[in-house]
Write an enzyme that holds these catalytic residues in place. Structure first.
Site, mmCIF file in Angstrom:
data_model
loop_
_atom_site.group_PDB
_atom_site.id
_atom_site.type_symbol
_atom_site.label_atom_id
_atom_site.label_comp_id
_atom_site.label_asym_id
_atom_site.label_seq_id
_atom_site.Cartn_x
_atom_site.Cartn_y
_atom_site.Cartn_z
ATOM 1 N N CYS A 2 -4.308 -30.294 62.966
ATOM 2 C CA CYS A 2 -2.968 -30.316 63.545
ATOM 3 C C CYS A 2 -2.371 -31.714 63.496
ATOM 4 O O CYS A 2 -3.102 -32.704 63.469
ATOM 5 C CB CYS A 2 -3.024 -29.884 65.000
ATOM 6 S SG CYS A 2 -3.821 -28.306 65.259
ATOM 7 N N ARG A 27 -2.225 -33.123 56.039
ATOM 8 C CA ARG A 27 -3.388 -32.790 56.870
ATOM 9 C C ARG A 27 -3.723 -31.304 56.801
ATOM 10 O O ARG A 27 -4.787 -30.887 57.246
ATOM 11 C CB ARG A 27 -3.109 -33.155 58.344
ATOM 12 C CG ARG A 27 -2.968 -34.639 58.576
ATOM 13 C CD ARG A 27 -2.323 -34.922 59.924
ATOM 14 N NE ARG A 27 -3.207 -34.624 61.029
ATOM 15 C CZ ARG A 27 -3.791 -35.555 61.781
ATOM 16 N NH1 ARG A 27 -3.602 -36.820 61.532
ATOM 17 N NH2 ARG A 27 -4.559 -35.211 62.781
ATOM 18 N N TRP A 76 -2.883 -26.214 62.769
ATOM 19 C CA TRP A 76 -3.948 -25.651 61.945
ATOM 20 C C TRP A 76 -4.729 -24.782 62.914
ATOM 21 O O TRP A 76 -5.367 -25.291 63.842
ATOM 22 C CB TRP A 76 -4.794 -26.785 61.357
ATOM 23 C CG TRP A 76 -6.125 -26.373 60.811
ATOM 24 C CD1 TRP A 76 -7.332 -26.409 61.477
ATOM 25 C CD2 TRP A 76 -6.422 -25.904 59.505
ATOM 26 N NE1 TRP A 76 -8.332 -25.976 60.648
ATOM 27 C CE2 TRP A 76 -7.805 -25.665 59.433
ATOM 28 C CE3 TRP A 76 -5.635 -25.658 58.371
ATOM 29 C CZ2 TRP A 76 -8.428 -25.188 58.284
ATOM 30 C CZ3 TRP A 76 -6.267 -25.194 57.231
ATOM 31 C CH2 TRP A 76 -7.644 -24.963 57.196
ATOM 32 N N ASN A 102 -3.172 -31.265 70.083
ATOM 33 C CA ASN A 102 -4.217 -31.240 69.045
ATOM 34 C C ASN A 102 -5.565 -31.228 69.745
ATOM 35 O O ASN A 102 -5.721 -31.884 70.776
ATOM 36 C CB ASN A 102 -4.174 -32.515 68.190
ATOM 37 C CG ASN A 102 -3.035 -32.512 67.214
ATOM 38 O OD1 ASN A 102 -2.263 -31.558 67.166
ATOM 39 N ND2 ASN A 102 -2.933 -33.578 66.442
ATOM 40 N N GLY A 103 -6.548 -30.554 69.168
ATOM 41 C CA GLY A 103 -7.888 -30.551 69.768
ATOM 42 C C GLY A 103 -8.239 -29.167 70.268
ATOM 43 O O GLY A 103 -7.540 -28.183 69.974
ATOM 44 N N GLU A 487 -27.152 -27.948 45.555
ATOM 45 C CA GLU A 487 -25.840 -28.454 45.983
ATOM 46 C C GLU A 487 -25.582 -29.859 45.417
ATOM 47 O O GLU A 487 -24.473 -30.163 44.975
ATOM 48 C CB GLU A 487 -25.766 -28.435 47.522
ATOM 49 C CG GLU A 487 -24.514 -29.020 48.137
ATOM 50 C CD GLU A 487 -23.217 -28.315 47.755
ATOM 51 O OE1 GLU A 487 -23.265 -27.266 47.087
ATOM 52 O OE2 GLU A 487 -22.153 -28.845 48.082
ATOM 53 N N LYS A 491 -22.472 -30.767 42.993
ATOM 54 C CA LYS A 491 -21.494 -31.822 43.301
ATOM 55 C C LYS A 491 -21.345 -32.752 42.114
ATOM 56 O O LYS A 491 -20.244 -33.101 41.732
ATOM 57 C CB LYS A 491 -21.928 -32.660 44.518
ATOM 58 C CG LYS A 491 -21.769 -32.068 45.881
ATOM 59 C CD LYS A 491 -20.361 -31.844 46.364
ATOM 60 C CE LYS A 491 -19.852 -30.509 45.927
ATOM 61 N NZ LYS A 491 -19.991 -29.379 46.769
ATOM 62 N N GLU A 494 -19.574 -31.008 38.955
ATOM 63 C CA GLU A 494 -18.171 -30.609 39.051
ATOM 64 C C GLU A 494 -17.210 -31.793 39.089
ATOM 65 O O GLU A 494 -16.057 -31.654 38.679
ATOM 66 C CB GLU A 494 -17.925 -29.672 40.237
ATOM 67 C CG GLU A 494 -18.094 -30.293 41.591
ATOM 68 C CD GLU A 494 -17.839 -29.314 42.729
ATOM 69 O OE1 GLU A 494 -17.012 -28.416 42.577
ATOM 70 O OE2 GLU A 494 -18.486 -29.469 43.770
ATOM 71 N N HIS A 510 -42.961 -25.068 35.267
ATOM 72 C CA HIS A 510 -42.786 -23.824 34.510
ATOM 73 C C HIS A 510 -41.686 -23.946 33.453
ATOM 74 O O HIS A 510 -41.175 -22.934 32.985
ATOM 75 C CB HIS A 510 -42.477 -22.662 35.461
ATOM 76 C CG HIS A 510 -43.577 -22.415 36.446
ATOM 77 N ND1 HIS A 510 -44.800 -21.900 36.073
ATOM 78 C CD2 HIS A 510 -43.654 -22.660 37.781
ATOM 79 C CE1 HIS A 510 -45.573 -21.818 37.146
ATOM 80 N NE2 HIS A 510 -44.904 -22.274 38.193
ATOM 81 N N LYS A 609 -9.059 -25.381 44.255
ATOM 82 C CA LYS A 609 -9.681 -25.412 45.580
ATOM 83 C C LYS A 609 -10.049 -24.005 46.045
ATOM 84 O O LYS A 609 -11.060 -23.807 46.693
ATOM 85 C CB LYS A 609 -8.729 -26.079 46.579
ATOM 86 C CG LYS A 609 -9.295 -26.225 47.981
ATOM 87 C CD LYS A 609 -10.458 -27.183 48.016
ATOM 88 C CE LYS A 609 -11.246 -27.160 49.305
ATOM 89 N NZ LYS A 609 -12.640 -27.583 49.116
HETATM 90 C C1 F6R Z 1 -17.910 -26.571 45.118
HETATM 91 C C2 F6R Z 1 -16.909 -25.668 45.638
HETATM 92 C C3 F6R Z 1 -16.971 -24.237 45.224
HETATM 93 C C4 F6R Z 1 -16.709 -23.325 46.428
HETATM 94 C C5 F6R Z 1 -16.617 -21.859 45.991
HETATM 95 C C6 F6R Z 1 -16.435 -20.933 47.149
HETATM 96 O O1 F6R Z 1 -17.732 -27.863 45.595
HETATM 97 O O2 F6R Z 1 -16.049 -26.041 46.369
HETATM 98 O O3 F6R Z 1 -18.189 -23.928 44.630
HETATM 99 O O4 F6R Z 1 -17.745 -23.496 47.355
HETATM 100 O O5 F6R Z 1 -15.536 -21.703 45.103
HETATM 101 O O6 F6R Z 1 -15.293 -21.217 47.870
HETATM 102 P P1 F6R Z 1 -15.078 -20.669 49.334
HETATM 103 O O7 F6R Z 1 -16.093 -21.280 50.210
HETATM 104 O O8 F6R Z 1 -13.681 -21.084 49.689
HETATM 105 O O9 F6R Z 1 -15.219 -19.185 49.268
#
Ligand code: F6R
Length: 614
Positions: A2, A27, A76, A102-103, A487, A491, A494, A510, A609
């Site tokens: 927020c 934000r 938010w 906010n909060g 993970e 990271k 990507e 293996h 995203k």
């Molecule tokens: C990796 C990443 C993606 C998401 C995936 C699922 O950094 O961001 O692998 O984790 O696309 O997205 P959500 O969690 O929004 O369903």
């Protein structure tokens, strides 16, 4: 997260507020609103973006020409869906007090019940609305109070976090603001003052600001401001000069959103646990699933469906739920689940995990599970998202908006949710009260430990410098840290476009061991847990083939230092907690390698995203 903006002075308030709200758009928000004060209070608020508010605000300006006091908010959602009625500002019944907040008010439910029993009616589902009615009630009960003292008294009844602004037509020359856990800054102009949740809406008006500290309350008029503590002790405040660019402020002073979000993790950890981890009672309180907890405990099997980083969180969830609650868990890629005619039915619980709550594959998996009669529960970050709406019950991660395409803080928030879920499912069944207390104590210690890891940023950057030109990376971990290896590799690939693979360390022999030579950096997650001795042997195997070892190890471990070329030490923690710590250096390593290679980490190629297509 927020955003707050307030204005008092000689200019017309509405355009200043609208511009300020636009500055806060970065934000992330789902609704916006403003309140103007000119004799009376008028409010415009609605779901959607600030531009949507503009036409209505023009009407508001016509109604209240020349209003030079006002407050504005971008919301938010945390409590209650994004909607017009849940948007801020909130008014009391008489419409003469307006609040933006906010909060999170942790004890809002108890306060709400008390106020309802006093005859108050609530219009929204928010925790914030409690504040305006509480101030109203206290002020009515004691006529000797004023806006400042009524707000101060109200805040003494409140548990939780707040950054808030209050105006009242009963005292039309002031804005009362207060802060605890949610930032607030006052901008000092010539005969005018600006209030905001960060400096972004203020910089274009003035570079002189006063930052409120936690537990402080200020009264701002167009002549000046005074700051006291909630206990009513006067405070001398330092005026700071801003030397930031707007862009830097939006990113909280960081170069990229991704780095900002990595560094936000300690405070996100607090937010996820806030009001949920009840250490003194030895339990977790998960409001969104409370009514279904018994059914969840009786599940024959839990199936977790998710994609990408959320899927990795799900894998850790499998280990946690099986270890503590002893319920069998399977983790499926949502995209596979929907196409493989899975065997699920009414005795199963399907948990879908999604930061955005809009991922097409996860949504389709949810619908498949529902059709087959399973109880479907969600773990989402975005309140009111499609997945959140379509699940029978669920929990929000409260990680705040994640802007960086590479998911970081959402992952840690998801794992904490799964940890708390495992505790809730175990209570009274599989682990003792004392064990729960022990586990929750360790969970509560996490943010401080995460902070210590973030202090290693420059060491991690140095390591990144040495390895930034590598063509491949291998990430190896065991047990709870196997999903972290996946993970870490995700990271890196990507955002830096370097090929990276994550493996369970024992699987190396293996096949992947064939890849090891002097050009292959191998990242081992080698913390002191039940798999430690085994992982040391795996490191020896890589060393003897001249692989270059970077290890994440527990503080004080000299054995690993003897074997690895570089060691990143993290604070001691038990196995189930370690993924929440070991992932942080891997996020930082990926970030630094990518930026050193000149990649745009906030907008990696080919990625979006939210993946709303199959
Ligand atoms: C990796 C990443 C993606 C998401 C995936 C699922 O950094 O961001 O692998 O984790 O696309 O997205 P959500 O969690 O929004 O369903």
């Amino acid at each position: 997260m927020c955003g707050i903006v307030g204005y008092i002075g000689w200019q017309e308030a509405a355009p200043v507020l609208l511009k300020g709200l636009k500055r806060l758009e970065y934000r992330g928000y789902d609704s916006a609103g403003i309140a103007l004060l000119n004799g009376t209070i008028s409010v415009m608020k609605q779901k959607g973006n600030v531009s949507g508010l503009e036409t209505d605000t023009a009407k508001l300006r016509e109604k209240m020409p020349g209003a030079t006091i006002g407050i504005g908010h971008t919301r938010w959602a945390t409590h209650g869906d994004p909607s017009d009625r849940n948007a801020h500002p909130h008014l009391n019944a008489a419409g003469d007090i307006a609040v933006i907040h906010n909060g999170i008010i942790e004890n809002y439910s108890a306060l709400k019940q008390e106020l309802i029993s006093e005859g108050y009616q609530f219009i929204s589902d928010t925790d914030s609305e409690v504040l305006v009615h509480l101030i109203d009630w206290l002020w009515k009960k004691d006529a000797s109070l004023d806006l400042e003292s009524a707000t101060r008294t109200a805040l003494r009844h409140v548990d939780g976090a707040y950054g808030l602004c209050v105006i009242s037509s009963r005292e039309p020359d002031r804005i009362v603001v207060a802060r605890k856990g949610s930032p607030l800054v006052i901008g000092i102009g010539e005969g005018e003052f600006f209030i905001a949740s960060d400096a972004a809406p203020i910089v274009e008006h003035t570079n002189k600001v006063v930052y409120l500290s936690d537990g402080e309350l200020a009264v701002v008029t167009k002549e000046g401001y005074s700051v006291k503590t909630i206990e009513n002790v006067e405070q001398e405040k330092l005026v700071t000069e801003l030397d930031f660019s707007l862009e830097k402020i939006e990113k909280g002073g960081f170069e990229h959103f991704m780095l900002k979000e990595i560094f936000e993790q300690p405070s996100v950890m607090h937010d996820v646990m806030r009001g949920r981890v009840r250490l003194e009672e030895g339990r977790v309180c998960l409001g969104g699933i409370e009514d279904y907890l018994d059914r969840l405990k009786q599940a024959k099997r839990i199936v977790i469906c998710a994609c990408g980083t959320s899927w990795h969180a799900g894998l850790i969830g499998e280990y946690l739920i099986e270890e503590f609650a002893r319920i069998p868990v399977e983790v499926d890629y949502a995209s596979e689940f929907r196409y493989r005619n899975p065997i699920v039915g009414k005795d199963d619980v399907v948990i879908v995990i999604s930061q955005s709550g809009e991922t097409a594959d996860t949504l389709a998996a949810l619908r498949t599970a529902k059709e087959k009669g399973a109880l479907v529960m969600g773990i989402c970050n975005v309140v009111g998202s499609t997945i959140a709406r379509e699940t029978l019950c669920g929990m929000y991660t409260h990680a705040g908006p994640e802007v960086g395409v590479a998911s970081t803080k959402a992952f840690t928030a998801q794992v904490i949710m799964l940890y708390m879920l495992a505790m809730a499912l175990s209570k009274g069944r599989t682990i003792s009260h004392d064990e729960i207390i022990l586990n929750l104590t360790e969970l509560a210690d996490l943010p401080a430990k995460a902070d210590r890891i973030l202090n290693l940023d420059s060491q991690i950057r140095d390591i990144a410098e040495r390895f930034k030109d590598a063509k491949n990376f291998l990430y190896l971990g065991r047990g709870y840290n196997f999903p972290v290896a996946l993970e870490g590799a995700l990271k890196l690939k990507e955002i830096s476009y370097i090929h990276a693979e994550g493996y369970p360390a024992a699987e190396m022999k293996h096949g992947p061991i064939a890849l090891i030579d002097e050009d292959m950096p191998v990242i081992f997650i080698a913390t002191r847990d039940s798999t430690y001795a085994k992982i040391l042997s795996n490191i020896e195997e890589v060393r003897s083939r001249k692989g270059r070892v970077i290890a994440i190890a527990s503080e004080g471990d000299k054995e690993v230092a003897r074997l690895a070329e570089h060691v990143i030490y993290i604070p001691q923690a038990s196995g189930p907690i370690t993924p929440l710590l070991t992932v942080i250096p891997l996020q930082l390593l990926a970030y630094h390698i990518a930026t050193l290679r000149g990649c745009n980490v906030d907008r990696p190629r080919n990625l979006a995203k939210s993946v709303t297509v199959e």
